[in-house]
Design an enzyme around this catalytic site. Sequence first.
Site, PDB file in Angstrom:
ATOM      1  N   CYS A 261       0.957  -1.147  -0.193  1.00 18.99           N
ATOM      2  CA  CYS A 261       0.014   0.015   0.000  1.00 18.99           C
ATOM      3  C   CYS A 261       0.928   1.124  -0.142  1.00 18.99           C
ATOM      4  CB  CYS A 261      -0.997  -0.154   1.234  1.00 18.99           C
ATOM      5  SG  CYS A 261      -0.224  -0.446   2.688  1.00 18.99           S
TER       6      CYS A 261
ATOM      7  N   GLY B 297       2.763  -0.069   3.630  1.00 20.18           N
ATOM      8  CA  GLY B 297       2.959  -1.252   3.697  1.00 20.18           C
ATOM      9  C   GLY B 297       2.714  -2.016   5.237  1.00 20.18           C
TER      10      GLY B 297
END
Lengths: 566, 742
Positions: A339, A342
């Site tokens: 993302c 993370g």
Amino acid sequence: MYLFIVCVSTAKDVTYICPFIGPVRGSLTVTNYRLFFRCTDREPVFGLDLPLGALSRAEKIGAATSRGDVSYGLVCKDMRNLRFVHKELEDSLKKSAFEVLMKFAFPVSNNMSLFAFEYKQVFPENGWKVYDPLAEYKRQGLPNESWRISKVNDHYELCDSYPAALFVPVTITDEELRRVFSFRAKGRIPVLSWIHPESQAAVVRASQPMVGQNGRRCKEDEKLLQAIMDANAQSHKLFIFDARPSVNAAANKMKGGGYESEDAYQNAELVFLDIHNIHVMRESLRKLKEVVYPNIEESHWLSNLESTHWLEHIKLILAGALRIADKVESGKTSVVVHCSDGWDRTPQLTSLALIMLDSHYRTIRGFQILLEKEWLSFGHRFQQRVGHGDRNHTDADRSPIFLQFIDCVWQMTRQFPAAFEFNEYFLITILDHLYSCLFGTFLCNSEQQRLKEEVPKRTVSLWSFVNSQLEEFVNPLYVHYPSHVLFPTVGIRHLQLWVTYYIRWNPRMRPQEPVHQRYKELLAKRAELQKRVEELQREAANRTASSSSERAGSPTRSITPVQTFV
Amino acid sequence: MLSLGSVGAKSTKPSFVSYVTPEEIKLEKEPPKIEKHPDLLPGEVEFCCANPILKYTQDDMSQRGIFGTLFCTNFRVTFISDEKSQEETTKTFKNKLYGENDIPLMCVDHIYGVYDEKKKLITGGLVKNKYPSKMIIHCKDLRVFQFCLTFTKEEDAKKIFQGIAHHCLEERSLKCVFAFSYSGTPSPEMQRKWETILFDSPEDWTQEMKRTRANCRLVTENENFELSQRLPKYFVIPSALGDLFSYQGKGFPIWCWSHHSGCALFKASLPPVTQEDGDFQKHLDIMLNAVAHNYLYSAKTEDLSESLPTIQDIQQSYNKFKQFFLIENSTDFWLSDVKWFSSLESSGWLDIIRQCLQKAVEVVECLEKDNTNVLITEEEGTDLCCVISSLVQIMLDPYYRTLMGFQSLVQKEWVAGCHAFLDRCNHLHQKDKECHSPVFLLFLECVWQLVQQHSPAFQFSETYLTVLSDSVDVPVFSTFLFNSAHHRESVMKAESPLAQSSPLSCPTVWDWSVQFDSKAQNFFFNPLYSEKVKHEKAVRKAHKPKHQRQLSLPSTAFKPPSKKGFFKDETDSLKKILRVKRLSRWMGSPDSPAATTRGFYESWKQRPLDYHGLLLPCLDGPAVRVWMQRYLRWIPEVHIMGGGSVAVMTKLMELLSQVQDLKRVLEQRDSSQAVKLDHRPYIQHRLLSFGSSGRLSSSFPFAYSRNRSFKPIIPTGLMQSLMVTDSLASQEDEASSFVSLV
């Protein structure tokens, strides 16, 4: 019961304004761990027990009334708000229970230590021993000819939010890894999380690449991803799952982050999973609390629920995990999940995908290992997201990311009632102790911090408590299917609001006797009957031995029919 | 990766992939034509057929299909695949009358035709025009069939389309219903003692009064329907009611059930009260007095048409609601998934269910807590009165939560009680829309909510309820075919001389062996049922002493001293009291009824749960749910492979069979004590080999997924699903810098 609990203050004649049954008078006791309120002149006896860790906010509401009553409002992290009314003490020397409460509710803000560091209960099992990274990777067959363990982060000097033990492709040297560290946000490089026992397709986690507006590239990072793909002979493709909506991922380029471009990473396909950030999730839960607590508006219940978007977020997370699991299982393809940093959406996705793929994580101990590995060792920022002992309830870093994950797990247990060794109570217990600060498990932001604070030495693990009374948490419906992949249905039609968690304080919504209760009864009945059959068999054997005697001593007790009793 | 199915009705070309190409069919078909024909039921006649027809397989995202022949008979529309079907035989839960490719004519809800990519609803008028390229059939049991008509000869296509449209949509006479042609032999093995009480004889009613210790009067004067054609042949009235013939044309209270305290529930068909009609007011007072006289001279009355939705509201709401489940393709499914909750709410269906349950709880409170007689009324007296009275009885009387008890209740309140099934279910496709309404389904929905919330209290399973709701539209049974007892009898009488020798042989729906073999019938039983620990079979348990624990004493205010000759003297004051009571309790009360029953529910909830005592539903928002099994069973997108409640059921059934086996061993050992303890028929619970349960889907035992890999269903178009537009979405994840602990 609890060691080192100091009964600090008791206030009599406190009124608890219960939103369900109205005002209740009783006595309130505050210790350094919890508060409890008892009212004995009522039928049934009314009690309230709350670990102070669950408090998000505590404050005096308004000024004292003419009668000298002061009102206190407590906002809790576990989906309830409490309100007490109490007479202001004339004797100002005596500290009111509420002042004590304010002090102990937020120890971190008051430069005190969390109660977990005081708690010295001894359990037969040591939960800190549940997770041994090397043993877990060994279970997965690692290291093998394609994956090796790297000691490059042994002292957390390259990435302080990552664990010490990292698995990377053998073809990548530590030197090359060092360069990747600087290219990934917060140094969270792509490392292995799980490997498929047959196809060798891997689940790899990371943070976003620091591409920036100029489209920076990193040769070593590209090589690493190529090596991850090559480690799996079954597929010539690599899927990169970016948990964010593509708009947000693009916006991150402005701040130096971004996502893998298809030019730089050939053979890789990038997929955005459209999961929103921590702020959206926090707001969604806030709305949900408004809708379910204290009272539910019947006529608009469904549209109110929809307007919180909570289940929609759950759906997106589950759908994302499902796509990951599908790629690994059906496509035999390795995947990289990230993302922004993370540590929020990434563990949600990887751990859910792992639960779908690996039945080991659906056992009680396996689930503990999963949490220790994907969430705790890989640095989900529990301290920040939960705000243990911190007064600053408006902190924008708080977000119910972990709760959301547990909710997703619960949704899966609903859909596959026989596939999980643990029951609902197990999940609720985890969430309760996420906030309670009784155990050290969810303290700090990373493995490194926990070691620095000597959390494993100075506190008790939640798993010590859980594993010492496993029978409480066992799902009697559990059937162990060793290699059984679960693909849940993510349609909102099949998602439910977790009533027994979010609305558990509402006495009207208390569950009726759950199915597994009756199942337990049946199990007991079977055991009893089995015993009885054996007894009779033995008796019959005895009788044939001494065949001279007539039919005496036959069991006189009438047999209970196989009905189960309530 | 994701194969986005082309949107069925809107696709530019029928982009299907068939297993056999059309050319191949021709080659195969020209030489000796092996005609396939459906196995006709006794009395079934084939009308027309067409071949080749492509049936789109729903459980696939692409527009794939199977070729076969489409038939229309006087019973059903049926599709027979050209391929060998092997899955039919392996089914454990097979309906003997119709299979998964059969649609009983009565079960057809709507037919759509796709003309030049436009989907049109087919009504009688459209049939004369050209036939559509694609025919979509929506069934009342929520299946959706899509047939492509373009591969067959034009005249055949036209014929089959017109035939189906004609037989499914045109208004027709009752005599055309298949039940009148069906000549299946009634199964001889139906044991009398296991039969449902049909309430078609005075004895049944007397027995029921005895069971509930009712103190009422059986009326036999309507045996030849001289009193009224809208009334049952036999019924029970308050004993205080005088000569019924003097009330002819006006409604009077009909007894439903008596509480163990003595108070009773009555229903009546009464037009709504109008202020000016003094004559009617007088009649109403007499009726109320008669009801009050039943026990302790207290009575409450409730006009259901005032507080509950009308049957038209119910119909409209259900029409909206069912659309969410008639899914034609995957894209539609995921699009509608986004707004699922708000669409559900806007249909109002769950709210209607809640209102009915709420009303039933109010009545239960009067009977159980206040020990007051209750009279519920509505204009017809056979719609919502049936719903409420049946629900009240299920909540109060555990007998009605057994399978046989429940069936007897449906007979008592609905079939013998003259619910107009024929009109309400629109079995004859009448144009008059006013009288159609899924009232009986609404009742089953309410029961499902109870079953769902208090599963161990019910002997029957949700599968049973789903099957029962389907059976309403199977035109073989006489149970749901008529509007009243009089209607039934007149039709039966007129028909019998025509039929060869015996009178009409329609079985009742309760003869489940017509539809299912005994193995499949096991699914009707709830393995979680907690049976009463009571060995004598004859004595019913409605009058247990523990039943008498009451929440409060009956309200004394309305208890006049029981002296002789009281009635005449005190009628006037009683009337006033009754008036006051009616207004205050039921109508003018400032608190909403929901608020007043809340306390009743809460005090019930505080007591330990007794599955053989009073049962109340939780009515808060999250507690009233969608009947997933009924509504989602055909939608492949929501099938949970290897999961769902079937996983629990198989486990439970397995365990229960183990327990039963053990018990059997004990019984054999203990044969000297020949007490038959278990009066439930022995159920072979080992229906499914345990290993297979991992592969069963949540839609079991209804839809079977086949030819489908064990693949997940991934939503299409995730992007559009979330409408988060606030500024938070674009905010940076990491809000502040590092905060360290302590």
